[in-house]
Write a protein that holds these residues in place. Structure first.
Motif, short mmCIF file in Angstrom:
data_model
loop_
_atom_site.label_atom_id
_atom_site.label_comp_id
_atom_site.label_asym_id
_atom_site.label_seq_id
_atom_site.Cartn_x
_atom_site.Cartn_y
_atom_site.Cartn_z
N ASN A 20 0.86 -1.19 0.00
CA ASN A 20 0.00 0.00 0.00
C ASN A 20 0.89 1.24 0.00
O ASN A 20 1.02 1.92 1.01
N ARG A 27 8.28 0.50 6.27
CA ARG A 27 7.96 0.05 7.62
C ARG A 27 8.28 -1.44 7.79
O ARG A 27 8.88 -1.86 8.79
N LEU A 200 6.47 -12.40 7.11
CA LEU A 200 6.08 -11.11 7.68
C LEU A 200 5.05 -10.42 6.80
O LEU A 200 4.03 -9.91 7.27
N ILE A 203 1.43 -11.92 6.95
CA ILE A 203 0.54 -11.58 8.08
C ILE A 203 -0.40 -10.45 7.68
O ILE A 203 -1.53 -10.38 8.15
N GLU A 204 0.08 -9.57 6.81
CA GLU A 204 -0.63 -8.31 6.61
C GLU A 204 -1.63 -8.32 5.46
O GLU A 204 -2.03 -7.27 4.99
N LEU A 205 -2.03 -9.46 5.01
CA LEU A 205 -2.98 -9.58 3.91
C LEU A 205 -2.44 -8.88 2.66
O LEU A 205 -1.30 -8.44 2.63
N CYS A 206 -3.25 -8.80 1.62
CA CYS A 206 -2.78 -8.21 0.37
C CYS A 206 -2.85 -6.70 0.43
O CYS A 206 -3.54 -6.13 1.27
N SER A 207 -2.12 -6.04 -0.45
CA SER A 207 -2.31 -4.60 -0.62
C SER A 207 -3.60 -4.41 -1.40
O SER A 207 -4.11 -5.34 -2.04
N ASN A 208 -4.15 -3.22 -1.36
CA ASN A 208 -5.46 -2.99 -1.99
C ASN A 208 -5.39 -3.20 -3.51
O ASN A 208 -4.41 -2.84 -4.16
#
Lengths: 358, 358
Positions: A20, A27, A200, A203-208
């Motif tokens: 994203n 980060r 890592l 964990i954060e799912l896909c980007s939009n």
């Protein structure tokens, strides 16, 4: 993906992570790179403040290195070597070095020589984080060269240096920042580390998905012989107009600041910003101190109150002690509107120094 | 925002943070809540694995509490109290408790009584993280009640308990998960903490604008008397069809599993999943062990290989020792297609136990 910009042909989907926007990628990489307060991350000053904030958040230590304003905000390799040595002497593990090219807020474009020197200055493997989100280059003598391209052209051991480069659609063509699309590409990362990084990211799912689509369109523009000629013609025309306007306004900003009272500005070679230096009078500095604010903040607040023009004080990016700057964008379009804005800014500047003349 | 769902009218924009989906919000809150290994976060088992992964990443300790399958995956307050006490006795600071309602992967809907008991069981302020991303409720006796609504209806000191609730468009109407839109809302958060949280959020730039737009549309559906009647009619018709289909298929899943060999399933009251228990034979467990995989993973892999039906083994969510489950969705549309899928699944199940009969 990434190949066209870097002009080399060996990208693999396994090394590309959609994000994203570039900030999210930064980060995630810093999250991986920083283990403790003893881990140092080198960051250029002036810097995009995302870096200092994230390094603090992750509990690491920022190791500043200073860009050289008289050399058009280029890197001073001697200073860089000194900073690395000093950090190591202080017991820090220098884990990574951030390079922003073209520069934000400084608008410089690194030369191939400069990039090679940065890579050469490491005798051991420090991860280079190449923030390469701006592809706009305005200066005749300059061209955008990705770290990946330069690295690949160098012999061993330098071509095997660890590198992660970041790209974004925020500055793709018109400033599509709200869509939050981008990617990062890993090069020569240790396979175990790469595996952990993949985890890592997972964990954060896909980007939009709309940002993903925008990223695809950015790196894969209409091609002659593939798309219809009229599509390619229209794309080239619109792109040319947008870049032409940015270039024209970059030159206008540089010229205007260098003839303005108590103001100087390096040539804006790329990106979307000017970072003029303001040589404030003692009375202006005193007035700022009386209000308990930084002198450049004081100047910028007066400017926005008097003219409505929003700029960002240099103290938000970091600068050498006793120096003052502000960041302004060349995105104001059409160019006649930028001209009118600069006229208001110039008038404000004159009035400011009429008031704070000493 | 948030008012309509929570049915109370005092939301403030200052307490609402837009996110790229609920997962990002959860990450940001856990980032704030966890300081060290001694900080415990209570998480329901079975759980959506985002929680365990993020707690590990942030360096905290997960404190599991077990949902009670015979009571339709409701909370066992006695167990909850025991787990809090045990965690404290072990020297943990229990900082927060995660509640997922309606449940993922378990599909239960908490009763008002259950929610009140959860809130009452804390004599001191533990942050409740209410993961309330599913608004689909299928069971006649159930209704969705937000923690915020129940909390607000309780007297002091409970109504002043700290709470952050999460919402998402991923499960808004048709599964718009790729857009990555959502928000979180803070309640009764200490002003200093809220200020730090605002700062933390500000580092990460905005959430994507298309996701923001989706969020606005989700919480602000067409209203009769405001929008044209034909717009409201069409919206209500389509929404009714979508929810009707989900409800029909939820009932179909529950009924099918409870008549299938060696399979049982609690009533699917809400959300988008069934979490049937499979009572595996010793020979199936032995075959799995020989392959070095979990028995439910073994069953699910056989299923996908034989039928193409993708499910998630219960071991990915956590379950009591010696129990095995899998998660399946009721999103397969139209309902005739779900029926055909379940027929294939039933046939596979029979063949599986014909092979592993002992």
């Amino acid at each position: 993906m990434g190949n066209q910009r870097d002009s080399i042909g060996d990208s693999s989907a396994h090394n590309i992570y959609l994000t994203n926007g570039a900030s999210e990628g930064v980060r995630q990489v810093l999250n991986m790179a920083i283990r403790s307060k003893e881990d140092g991350i080198m960051v250029p000053i002036p810097q995009y403040p995302l870096y200092s904030a994230l390094i603090t958040l992750q509990g690491g230590t920022m190791v500043p290195y200073y860009l050289d304003e008289p050399k058009n905000w280029g890197l001073d390799i001697k200073d860089l070597e000194y900073r690395v040595k000093k950090a190591k002497d202080e017991g820090l593990n220098v884990r990574s070095m951030v390079v922003i090219n073209p520069g934000n807020p400084t608008g410089q474009v690194l030369t191939e020589q400069n990039i090679r020197e940065i890579i050469l200055c490491y005798e051991n493997s420090i991860l280079i984080m190449a923030d390469e989100v701006y592809k706009n280059v305005y200066s005749e003598g300059s061209q955008f060269l990705s770290f990946r391209k330069v690295l690949n052209g160098m012999g061993a051991p330098y071509k095997d240096n660890e590198l992660i480069s970041f790209h974004s659609i925020s500055k793709g063509l018109m400033g599509e920042c709200g869509l939050r699309g981008g990617y990062m590409e890993t090069h020569n990362i240790d396979p175990f580390v790469e595996e952990m990084f993949y985890k890592l990211k997972s964990i954060e799912l896909c980007s939009n998905t709309i940002g993903q689509l925008g990223t695809l369109l950015m790196i894969n523009p209409p091609k002659r012989g593939v798309e219809a000629d009229e599509v390619v013609d229209l794309y080239e025309k619109e792109q040319g107009e947008i870049y032409g306007g940015l270039k024209e306004r970059a030159k206008m900003l540089t010229a205007t600041f260098n003839k303005m009272e108590r103001t100087s500005c390096s040539e804006i070679q790329g990106a979307m910003y000017g970072f003029p230096r303001i040589h404030l009078t003692q009375s202006a500095i005193k007035a700022a101190k009386e209000q308990g604010v930084q002198p450049d903040f004081f100047y910028c607040m007066q400017m926005v109150n008097e003219t409505g023009i929003m700029t960002v004080p240099g103290s938000g990016f970091g600068q050498r002690d006793g120096e003052f700057h502000y960041r302004i964008t060349n995105l104001v379009s059409p160019t006649s509107e930028m001209r009118a804005t600069l006229d208001r800014l110039e008038a404000f500047n004159s009035e400011f120094y009429a008031k704070y003349s000493q």
